[in-house]
Design a protein around this motif. Structure first.
Motif, short mmCIF file in Angstrom:
data_model
loop_
_atom_site.label_atom_id
_atom_site.label_comp_id
_atom_site.label_asym_id
_atom_site.label_seq_id
_atom_site.Cartn_x
_atom_site.Cartn_y
_atom_site.Cartn_z
N GLU A 137 0.86 -1.19 0.00
CA GLU A 137 0.00 0.00 0.00
C GLU A 137 0.90 1.24 0.00
N ASN A 138 0.86 2.07 1.04
CA ASN A 138 1.66 3.30 1.04
C ASN A 138 2.88 3.22 1.95
N LYS A 139 3.27 2.00 2.32
CA LYS A 139 4.39 1.82 3.25
C LYS A 139 5.50 1.02 2.57
N ILE A 140 6.74 1.52 2.72
CA ILE A 140 7.89 0.78 2.18
C ILE A 140 8.22 -0.37 3.13
N VAL A 141 8.24 -1.58 2.59
CA VAL A 141 8.49 -2.77 3.42
C VAL A 141 9.79 -3.47 3.05
N GLY A 142 10.50 -2.95 2.07
CA GLY A 142 11.78 -3.55 1.69
C GLY A 142 12.42 -2.77 0.56
N GLY A 143 13.69 -3.06 0.34
CA GLY A 143 14.37 -2.37 -0.75
C GLY A 143 15.87 -2.57 -0.69
N LEU A 144 16.56 -1.93 -1.60
CA LEU A 144 18.01 -1.99 -1.65
C LEU A 144 18.53 -0.69 -2.24
N TYR A 145 19.85 -0.47 -2.08
CA TYR A 145 20.48 0.70 -2.69
C TYR A 145 21.89 0.35 -3.12
N GLY A 146 22.43 1.19 -4.00
CA GLY A 146 23.79 0.95 -4.48
C GLY A 146 24.30 2.16 -5.23
N VAL A 147 25.42 1.98 -5.89
CA VAL A 147 26.12 3.03 -6.62
C VAL A 147 26.10 2.69 -8.10
N THR A 148 26.04 3.70 -8.95
CA THR A 148 26.05 3.49 -10.39
C THR A 148 26.99 4.49 -11.05
N ILE A 149 27.93 3.97 -11.84
CA ILE A 149 28.86 4.80 -12.61
C ILE A 149 28.98 4.19 -14.00
N GLY A 150 28.56 4.91 -15.04
CA GLY A 150 28.55 4.33 -16.37
C GLY A 150 27.66 3.10 -16.37
N GLN A 151 28.19 1.98 -16.87
CA GLN A 151 27.45 0.72 -16.79
C GLN A 151 27.88 -0.10 -15.59
N GLY A 152 28.66 0.50 -14.71
CA GLY A 152 29.02 -0.17 -13.47
C GLY A 152 27.91 -0.02 -12.46
N CYS A 153 27.46 -1.12 -11.92
CA CYS A 153 26.36 -1.13 -10.95
C CYS A 153 26.86 -1.88 -9.71
N PHE A 154 26.87 -1.20 -8.58
CA PHE A 154 27.48 -1.71 -7.36
C PHE A 154 26.42 -1.83 -6.28
N GLY A 155 26.16 -3.04 -5.82
CA GLY A 155 25.19 -3.24 -4.76
C GLY A 155 25.79 -2.94 -3.40
N GLU A 156 25.00 -2.35 -2.51
CA GLU A 156 25.49 -1.99 -1.19
C GLU A 156 24.76 -2.73 -0.07
N SER A 157 23.46 -2.49 0.10
CA SER A 157 22.75 -3.12 1.20
C SER A 157 21.27 -3.22 0.86
N MET A 158 20.57 -4.09 1.59
CA MET A 158 19.14 -4.26 1.39
C MET A 158 18.47 -4.50 2.74
N PHE A 159 17.16 -4.35 2.77
CA PHE A 159 16.42 -4.62 4.00
C PHE A 159 15.04 -5.15 3.65
N SER A 160 14.39 -5.77 4.61
CA SER A 160 13.02 -6.24 4.42
C SER A 160 12.32 -6.32 5.76
N THR A 161 11.04 -6.04 5.75
CA THR A 161 10.19 -6.22 6.93
C THR A 161 9.06 -7.20 6.66
N ARG A 162 9.06 -7.78 5.46
CA ARG A 162 8.12 -8.82 5.08
C ARG A 162 8.91 -9.93 4.38
N THR A 163 8.36 -11.11 4.37
CA THR A 163 9.04 -12.24 3.76
C THR A 163 9.31 -11.99 2.28
N ASP A 164 10.57 -12.15 1.88
CA ASP A 164 11.00 -12.14 0.47
C ASP A 164 11.03 -10.76 -0.19
N VAL A 165 10.67 -9.68 0.50
CA VAL A 165 10.57 -8.42 -0.23
C VAL A 165 11.94 -7.87 -0.66
#
Length: 243
Positions: A137-165
């Motif tokens: 609905e209107n609540k964030i229950v999970g996600g991830l963030y990272g860095v992007t330079i050119g076509q370089g995509c770098f994963g940093e961290s993720m979180f979840s408050t529901r199964t599998d999100v």
């Protein structure tokens, strides 16, 4: 996206200062967006505990995942089809990184300090970081963030408050990587879970050589995604798995 000012710091070549492959390359500098950009462009990332000096790492070997090699689990695909979450890109970076900084059930401490959050949020404002959000609905229950330079995509961290999100966010990132023909997404350190998803390892020298090519390629056009809302049911249809 705008041009960052030159960093005050020049990072050393990891192969020259760490021939034994211990991973720790240097200590110090700061976490300004210019410094972070310089570090990732040279194959380094910060990793340290709050109260310690800033440590910059370039592990041997390097863990990466090629988006075309990613394998979502059958249970994840079933949950995405059954539970209609909404998925967005770059709509709530600050929320995601702050949620990633919260203590986990298996650890009381976090390495994502206020200083780190400030640096990466500024890097996002400059156009060199990304986030993927999963909404109930209107609540964030999970996600991830990272860095992007050119076509370089770098994963940093993720979180979840529901199964599998968080896995849903990761699956979305893999699809984005496939669509944009990214050669790999940097996962930094090897672990069994990433390897089970299709990750592989590159020698540090191979990774550094590839990095210098991919960061010079035209960047992902993140703006074409950030005004859209995707359904987890729709994303699940891309899986080749049959229930």
């Amino acid at each position: 996206m705008y041009t960052l000012p030159p960093s005050e710091y020049t990072f050393p070549n990891p192969m020259e200062v760490d021939p034994d492959g211990q991973g720790l390359i240097c200590i110090g500098a700061d976490l300004s967006p210019s410094t972070l950009y310089e570090a990732y462009s040279n194959g380094l990332f910060p990793w340290f505990s709050e109260g310690e000096p800033i440590c910059w790492w370039s592990p041997e070997p390097r863990c990466v995942i090629r988006p075309q090699d990613y394998h979502p689990s059958k249970s994840l695909v079933r949950n995405m089809k059954k539970l209609d979450y909404k998925i967005t890109i770059n709509q709530a970076f600050d929320h995601v990184i702050r949620a990633c900084a919260l203590p986990r059930s298996y650890a009381d401490e976090t390495w994502i300090s206020e200083e780190i959050m400030e640096g990466y949020c500024q890097l996002f404002d400059a156009g060199y970081a990304y986030s993927i959000e999963v909404w109930e609905e209107n609540k964030i229950v999970g996600g991830l963030y990272g860095v992007t330079i050119g076509q370089g995509c770098f994963g940093e961290s993720m979180f979840s408050t529901r199964t599998d999100v968080s896995k849903m966010a990761f699956y979305s990132l893999m699809l984005l990587g496939q669509e944009n023909q990214l050669p790999w997404i940097d996962c930094q350190l090897v672990n069994d879970h990433l390897m089970s998803l299709g990750a592989c390892t590159l020698s540090r020298q191979t990774y550094l050589n590839s990095l210098q090519d991919v960061i010079k390629q035209p960047p992902i056009d993140w703006k074409k995604y950030q005004d859209s809302v995707f359904s987890s049911k729709t994303i699940a249809q891309f899986s080749q798995l049959v229930e």
